[in-house]
Design an enzyme around this catalytic site. Structure first.
Site, PDB file in Angstrom:
ATOM      1  N   LYS A 171       0.834  -1.194   0.000  1.00  0.00           N
ATOM      2  CA  LYS A 171       0.000   0.000   0.000  1.00  0.00           C
ATOM      3  C   LYS A 171       0.877   1.254   0.000  1.00  0.00           C
ATOM      4  CE  LYS A 171      -1.748   2.984   2.701  1.00  0.00           C
ATOM      5  NZ  LYS A 171      -1.851   4.103   1.764  1.00  0.00           N
ATOM      6  N   GLY A 224       6.668   5.961   7.997  1.00  0.00           N
ATOM      7  CA  GLY A 224       5.680   7.033   8.024  1.00  0.00           C
ATOM      8  C   GLY A 224       5.738   7.769   9.345  1.00  0.00           C
ATOM      9  N   SER A 225       4.595   8.274   9.773  1.00  0.00           N
ATOM     10  CA  SER A 225       4.567   9.120  10.969  1.00  0.00           C
ATOM     11  C   SER A 225       4.614   8.279  12.247  1.00  0.00           C
ATOM     12  CB  SER A 225       3.299   9.962  10.954  1.00  0.00           C
ATOM     13  OG  SER A 225       2.170   9.119  11.072  1.00  0.00           O
ATOM     14  N   GLU A 246       9.925   2.669  10.613  1.00  0.00           N
ATOM     15  CA  GLU A 246      10.819   3.830  10.443  1.00  0.00           C
ATOM     16  C   GLU A 246       9.928   5.052  10.530  1.00  0.00           C
ATOM     17  OE1 GLU A 246      13.908   4.106  10.557  1.00  0.00           O
ATOM     18  OE2 GLU A 246      14.436   1.994  10.348  1.00  0.00           O
ATOM     19  N   GLU A 379       9.003  17.132  15.043  1.00  0.00           N
ATOM     20  CA  GLU A 379       9.373  17.033  13.631  1.00  0.00           C
ATOM     21  C   GLU A 379       8.473  17.947  12.796  1.00  0.00           C
ATOM     22  OE1 GLU A 379       8.735  13.334  11.374  1.00  0.00           O
ATOM     23  OE2 GLU A 379      10.830  13.545  10.754  1.00  0.00           O
TER      24      GLU A 379
HETATM   25  P1  ADP Z   1       2.578  11.020   6.645  1.00  0.00           P
HETATM   26  O1  ADP Z   1       2.269  12.043   7.671  1.00  0.00           O
HETATM   27  O2  ADP Z   1       3.990  10.986   6.208  1.00  0.00           O
HETATM   28  O3  ADP Z   1       1.581  10.930   5.529  1.00  0.00           O
HETATM   29  P2  ADP Z   1       1.379   8.614   7.702  1.00  0.00           P
HETATM   30  O4  ADP Z   1       1.847   7.790   8.835  1.00  0.00           O
HETATM   31  O5  ADP Z   1       0.047   9.262   7.812  1.00  0.00           O
HETATM   32  O6  ADP Z   1       2.522   9.657   7.471  1.00  0.00           O
HETATM   33  O7  ADP Z   1       1.398   7.781   6.358  1.00  0.00           O
HETATM   34  C1  ADP Z   1       2.340   6.783   6.061  1.00  0.00           C
HETATM   35  C2  ADP Z   1       1.614   5.605   5.430  1.00  0.00           C
HETATM   36  O8  ADP Z   1       0.775   5.016   6.422  1.00  0.00           O
HETATM   37  C3  ADP Z   1       0.718   6.006   4.261  1.00  0.00           C
HETATM   38  O9  ADP Z   1       0.775   4.997   3.255  1.00  0.00           O
HETATM   39  C4  ADP Z   1      -0.636   6.052   4.920  1.00  0.00           C
HETATM   40  O10 ADP Z   1      -1.712   5.882   4.009  1.00  0.00           O
HETATM   41  C5  ADP Z   1      -0.537   4.894   5.892  1.00  0.00           C
HETATM   42  N1  ADP Z   1      -1.527   4.921   6.976  1.00  0.00           N
HETATM   43  C6  ADP Z   1      -2.158   5.999   7.506  1.00  0.00           C
HETATM   44  N2  ADP Z   1      -3.039   5.613   8.459  1.00  0.00           N
HETATM   45  C7  ADP Z   1      -2.974   4.278   8.549  1.00  0.00           C
HETATM   46  C8  ADP Z   1      -3.631   3.279   9.357  1.00  0.00           C
HETATM   47  N3  ADP Z   1      -4.550   3.586  10.251  1.00  0.00           N
HETATM   48  N4  ADP Z   1      -3.289   1.994   9.158  1.00  0.00           N
HETATM   49  C9  ADP Z   1      -2.347   1.652   8.261  1.00  0.00           C
HETATM   50  N5  ADP Z   1      -1.716   2.531   7.471  1.00  0.00           N
HETATM   51  C10 ADP Z   1      -2.003   3.831   7.598  1.00  0.00           C
END
Ligand code: ADP
Length: 477
Positions: A171, A224-225, A246, A379
């Site tokens: 994804k 991601g975050s 990460e 951040e």
């Molecule tokens: P950013 O702020 O860099 O967009 P996110 O953590 O929101 O960081 O996004 C990183 C990835 O995690 C993206 O592919 C996002 O769609 C996915 N993501 C966001 N929410 C969820 C969730 N509840 N479960 C799994 N993946 C998620």
């Protein structure tokens, strides 16, 4: 406009289309990309599960050939894919092409690793018994990626997962589906069997969450975050699955009195502002000892005046736009917070108008910041950095480590003693001496400690830790 579809069990399947927008020119629609549903995600997981027995026993030459072909095609199309990357993410064309080359090199590296799979045969402590230690694939791996490295991060997760015999549900981030779709298309044409790699573009809260909640996903690798990382961790504990995270960074770059000023300024500007500051390895805290402080700040200001902020695809652009409106709001909010906290905005920080509508921000440098301020602790993920003045090396090291994060730490110094001490004592997964905090090789481990990362390292041979599980077999002779 053609709809780029999801790939489930070897079939390209439709869904609602979402427009992929160019942050350098919001009138430019790059393409329509299908948005997967929770049902699609479940079908993708089932397909990966069904494909696992055969793929986990596939020959190493087959894996090698597919990874090698993929590397060759990515490298042959580096200009076109690099352009797509810059168009959808906003980093400059040079950075986009560089990242694409890196993705090709990663596939090439793991094509080689497929031919070097090995175990150990050692004697038992008991007579007439042999012990074999082998590595086996983990199973269905869920790959969840962010928007800031649209081709390199998918590559450094997909390539080792396939190399070691896992099947995948992938994804990508919603903002940048283009490069991910392109990689999957290349892998399919390179001969990957049906179901081994499934692409489900769409929302994190729908597609990602379905992956988190599935007992059939044996491992999840996430970049991601911090907030989403925690969700991945909690769900993975629930399912007793392997996970690797990460997340954020608040990386320090220390400048000592004895630094070469040019080296320090170049590394600091690169660390803080290149790729629009949107790298988890970017440095947003520049910690400077008092003897060089004023000269350094003056030189930074001069250097920043020369930066060209414009359309990512234009020749001569040094820094492209911020990725989207919400990220731009976050950056400008933090600039306002920095001022309220009493830091001095020494340079930049204003919104810029260019020929096309886009998210243009003049890189911002704060001075007179303290490490306690929110701009020094949280951040920002944009082209915003602050200079923190310190007395000496000892204080610089203490401030550098005074952060919940621990991804990358840099130092500019000509002192062997301080460089050596910093390498040993920086609380980070990666340390850079006289180099920017960002910009890493593809064949060595990548990752951090403290709040930045969890689990084993990514990239290079260390990737095997995550994508394999160890088996110890005993045989009576
Ligand atoms: P950013 O702020 O860099 O967009 P996110 O953590 O929101 O960081 O996004 C990183 C990835 O995690 C993206 O592919 C996002 O769609 C996915 N993501 C966001 N929410 C969820 C969730 N509840 N479960 C799994 N993946 C998620």
């Amino acid at each position: 406009m053609t709809l780029h579809q999801n790939l489930i069990a070897g079939e390209w399947v439709g869904g609602d289309g979402v427009a992929n927008i160019n942050p350098s020119d919001t009138n430019d629609v790059i393409g329509e990309y299908a948005r997967a549903s929770a049902e699609d995600a479940k079908a993708a997981i089932a397909a990966a599960k069904a494909a696992f027995p055969a793929w986990s026993r596939s020959g190493i030459l087959e894996r090698h050939a597919i990874l090698r072909k993929t590397a060759d095609e990515i490298l042959a199309r580096k200009d076109e894919l690099g352009r797509l990357l810059s168009r959808e993410e906003g980093k400059t064309l040079a950075e986009g092409i560089g990242e694409t080359v890196r993705a090709g090199q990663i596939f090439d590296f793991f094509a080689g690793e497929a031919l070097r799979l090995a175990g150990e045969v050692i004697p038992s402590v008991r007579p007439n018994i042999g012990v074999e230690i082998t590595r086996e694939p983990v199973g269905v791996v869920g790959i969840i990626t962010p928007w800031n490295f649209p081709i390199a991060i998918p590559a450094w997760k997909i390539a080792p997962a396939l190399c070691y015999g896992n099947t995948i549900v992938f994804k990508p981030a919603e903002l940048v589906p283009g490069c991910s779709w392109a990689i999957v298309d290349i892998l399919v044409r390179a001969g990957l069997p049906k179901g081994v790699l499934n692409l489900v573009m769409g929302k994190g809260s729908v597609v990602g969450q379905t992956m988190l909640d599935s007992p059939d996903v044996q491992a999840i690798t996430f970049t991601g975050s911090t907030g989403t990382g925690k969700r991945v961790a909690l769900a993975s504990v629930e399912h007793n699955r392997k996970y690797q995270l990460e997340m954020g960074g608040k990386n320090p770059f220390v400048v000592l009195d004895d630094a070469d000023l040019n080296v320090a300024v170049e590394a600091a500007v690169n660390s803080a502002f290149f790729s629009t500051g949107q790298r988890c390895t970017a440095s947003s805290r520049v910690i400077v000892t008092e003897g060089i402080h004023d000269r350094f700040v003056q030189a930074m200001g001069e250097r920043m005046k020369g930066l060209v902020i414009d359309d990512a695809l234009k020749a001569g652009t040094h820094i492209g736009p911020v990725v989207d409106q919400s990220q731009l709001n976050q950056d400008t909010d933090y600039i306002a917070i920095g001022k309220q906290e009493g830091a001095k905005l020494a340079f930049g920080g204003e919104l810029l108008k260019r020929d096309t509508p886009g998210f243009y921000l003049q890189p911002a440098l704060f001075t007179e910041a303290t490490n306690q301020m929110r701009i020094s602790q949280e951040e920002i993920f944009g082209p915003v950095a602050s200079v923190i003045r310190v007395k000496d090396y000892d204080e610089a090291l203490a401030v550098a480590n005074d952060t919940p994060f621990g991804l990358s730490s840099g130092i500019a110094t000509t002192s062997l003693k301080h460089a050596t001490h910093f390498k040993r004592n920086a609380e980070a997964g990666m340390v850079m001496v006289n180099l920017p905090t960002a910009g890493v090789d593809f064949h060595v481990p990548f990752g951090g400690r403290k709040g930045s990362s969890h689990g084993s390292r990514e990239q290079g041979r260390y990737a095997a830790e995550f994508y394999t599980t160890v088996k110890t077999a005993y045989t009576l002779a």
